[in-house]
Scaffold this motif. Structure first.
Motif, short mmCIF file in Angstrom:
data_model
loop_
_atom_site.label_atom_id
_atom_site.label_comp_id
_atom_site.label_asym_id
_atom_site.label_seq_id
_atom_site.Cartn_x
_atom_site.Cartn_y
_atom_site.Cartn_z
N GLY A 115 0.82 -1.21 0.00
CA GLY A 115 0.00 0.00 0.00
C GLY A 115 0.85 1.26 0.00
N LYS A 116 0.17 2.39 0.10
CA LYS A 116 0.89 3.67 0.11
C LYS A 116 0.62 4.49 1.36
N ASN A 117 -0.04 3.88 2.34
CA ASN A 117 -0.30 4.55 3.61
C ASN A 117 0.57 3.93 4.70
N CYS A 118 1.36 4.75 5.36
CA CYS A 118 2.33 4.29 6.35
C CYS A 118 1.79 4.42 7.76
N THR A 119 2.21 3.51 8.65
CA THR A 119 1.76 3.56 10.04
C THR A 119 2.67 4.44 10.91
N ARG A 120 3.74 4.93 10.35
CA ARG A 120 4.63 5.82 11.10
C ARG A 120 4.56 7.23 10.52
N ASN A 121 5.07 8.16 11.29
CA ASN A 121 4.98 9.57 10.90
C ASN A 121 6.35 10.24 11.03
N CYS A 122 7.29 9.79 10.21
CA CYS A 122 8.63 10.38 10.23
C CYS A 122 8.57 11.81 9.69
N LYS A 123 9.34 12.69 10.30
CA LYS A 123 9.23 14.11 10.02
C LYS A 123 9.90 14.55 8.72
N PHE A 124 10.55 13.61 8.04
CA PHE A 124 11.21 13.95 6.77
C PHE A 124 10.46 13.41 5.56
N CYS A 125 9.50 12.52 5.78
CA CYS A 125 8.99 11.67 4.72
C CYS A 125 7.68 12.18 4.13
N ASN A 126 7.56 12.12 2.80
CA ASN A 126 6.37 12.60 2.11
C ASN A 126 5.31 11.52 1.95
N VAL A 127 5.63 10.27 2.31
CA VAL A 127 4.66 9.18 2.18
C VAL A 127 3.50 9.43 3.13
N THR A 128 2.29 9.15 2.65
CA THR A 128 1.07 9.44 3.41
C THR A 128 0.97 8.60 4.68
N THR A 129 0.58 9.25 5.77
CA THR A 129 0.32 8.56 7.03
C THR A 129 -1.19 8.53 7.25
N PRO A 184 22.24 9.76 15.15
CA PRO A 184 21.54 9.47 16.42
C PRO A 184 21.09 10.72 17.17
N GLU A 185 21.85 11.80 17.03
CA GLU A 185 21.55 13.01 17.80
C GLU A 185 20.20 13.64 17.44
N VAL A 186 19.68 13.39 16.23
CA VAL A 186 18.36 13.93 15.85
C VAL A 186 17.36 12.82 15.55
N PHE A 187 17.76 11.58 15.78
CA PHE A 187 16.94 10.44 15.38
C PHE A 187 15.56 10.47 16.04
N ASP A 188 15.51 10.65 17.35
CA ASP A 188 14.23 10.61 18.06
C ASP A 188 13.30 11.75 17.62
N GLU A 189 13.88 12.88 17.26
CA GLU A 189 13.08 14.01 16.78
C GLU A 189 12.51 13.73 15.39
N ILE A 190 13.33 13.19 14.49
CA ILE A 190 12.94 13.02 13.09
C ILE A 190 12.18 11.72 12.86
N GLN A 223 8.86 7.21 15.90
CA GLN A 223 8.28 5.87 16.11
C GLN A 223 9.26 4.75 15.75
N SER A 224 10.48 5.14 15.42
CA SER A 224 11.48 4.15 15.03
C SER A 224 12.52 3.99 16.14
N ASN A 225 13.50 3.11 15.90
CA ASN A 225 14.46 2.78 16.93
C ASN A 225 15.80 2.46 16.26
N MET A 226 16.83 3.22 16.57
CA MET A 226 18.14 3.00 15.95
C MET A 226 18.69 1.61 16.27
N THR A 227 18.42 1.11 17.46
CA THR A 227 18.89 -0.22 17.84
C THR A 227 18.29 -1.28 16.92
#
Length: 284
Positions: A62-76, A169-175, A178-182
């Motif tokens: 599909g084209k609807n994402c369950t996450r809301n990353c602050k850089f991404c244009n994909v529809t949430t 990592p320094e901006v990961f939680d902001e951007i 809903q994701s996790n670097m680990t």
């Protein structure tokens, strides 16, 4: 200057639009098989160049994402039903376009019990079945770092496992809240443990320092990542995180040099580089 005031784009960041008959072929093929591409959904700056080269990156589930990353244009939005015919449709589109190297990615599907792993397996397997001479690169979500779901994908024996760490990592939680670097690093570590060529990508332009970028490169090398892509973040709309810096081409060249010194087999580093940009050449 107010931090919300858009930065003026430098000359090196201006895009030259291009297209040809191949572009029409790609667009018609995508339409005929009812497929999505990250090229269109993510508003990739290289869309017309890639379409003109008769290639595209397929976006499944599909084209609807369950996450809301602050850089991404994909529809949430609420995710769509998984299309059971999509594996065959992608495989036939690969055949129609004559792709030697097929790249498949997806939206995040945290609503699915296996996060979409079985569907990835079906798509990759079907591509290989119908196009036995085509190499397959899967740009996968983090699957919450769970080995059981990664193993499902790995059973399809893709040629490259790609997963983006996205930002330092320094901006990961902001951007990427809903994701996790680990989880991301574990995807790459485990894929390498299982014998796959691994690839990851990051964006710059969020105000990070060279030291922070190099730190993330070293984290990727610690999990033996083979290929790295680095590109300039471009703000898709005013509701997304603003660009805090336009990194110079010279700095991108420096990142490439540093990456190669750290042991990456290949580094693609330039303003318009994206995860799947010139993927076939990187694989070769």
């Amino acid at each position: 200057m107010n931090e919300n005031t858009p930065l003026k784009k430098p000359e090196w960041i201006k895009i030259k639009l291009q297209g040809n008959q191949n572009s029409n072929t790609v667009e018609k093929t995508i339409e005929n098989y009812h497929l999505n591409t990250v090229c269109s959904e993510a508003n990739c700056p290289n869309k017309m160049e890639c379409f003109a080269a008769r290639t595209a990156t397929f976006m499944i589930l599909g084209k609807n994402c369950t996450r809301n990353c602050k850089f991404c244009n994909v529809t949430t939005k609420k995710p769509e039903e998984v299309n059971p015919y999509e594996p065959q449709e992608v495989a036939f589109a690969v055949q129609k376009l004559g792709l030697k190297h097929a790249v498949v990615t997806s939206v995040d599907r945290d609503d699915l019990p296996d996060y979409g792993a079985k569907h990835f397996y079906k798509v990759a397997s079907e591509i290989k079945k119908i196009n036995p001479n085509t190499t397959v690169e899967l740009l996968i979500p983090d699957m919450h770092g769970m080995h059981e779901h990664l193993n499902t994908i790995f059973e399809a024996k893709p040629d490259i496992i790609n997963h983006n760490v996205e930002v330092v990592p320094e901006v990961f939680d902001e951007i990427c809240p809903q994701s996790n670097m680990t989880w991301s690093l574990e995807v790459l570590r485990y894929a390498k443990e299982k014998g796959f060529i691994t690839k990851s990508g990051m964006m710059v332009g969020f105000g990070e320092t060279e030291q922070q970028v190099v730190k993330l490169m070293k984290m990727l090398r610690d999990v033996d990542c083979d290929i790295l892509t680095i590109g300039q973040y471009l703000q898709p709309s005013r509701k997304h995180t603003p660009v805090r810096e336009y990194v110079t081409p010279e700095q991108f060249d420096r990142y490439k040099e540093i990456g190669l010194e750290l042991g990456f087999k290949h580094v693609a580093s330039a303003p318009f580089v994206r995860s799947s940009y010139h993927a076939e050449m990187l694989h070769e």
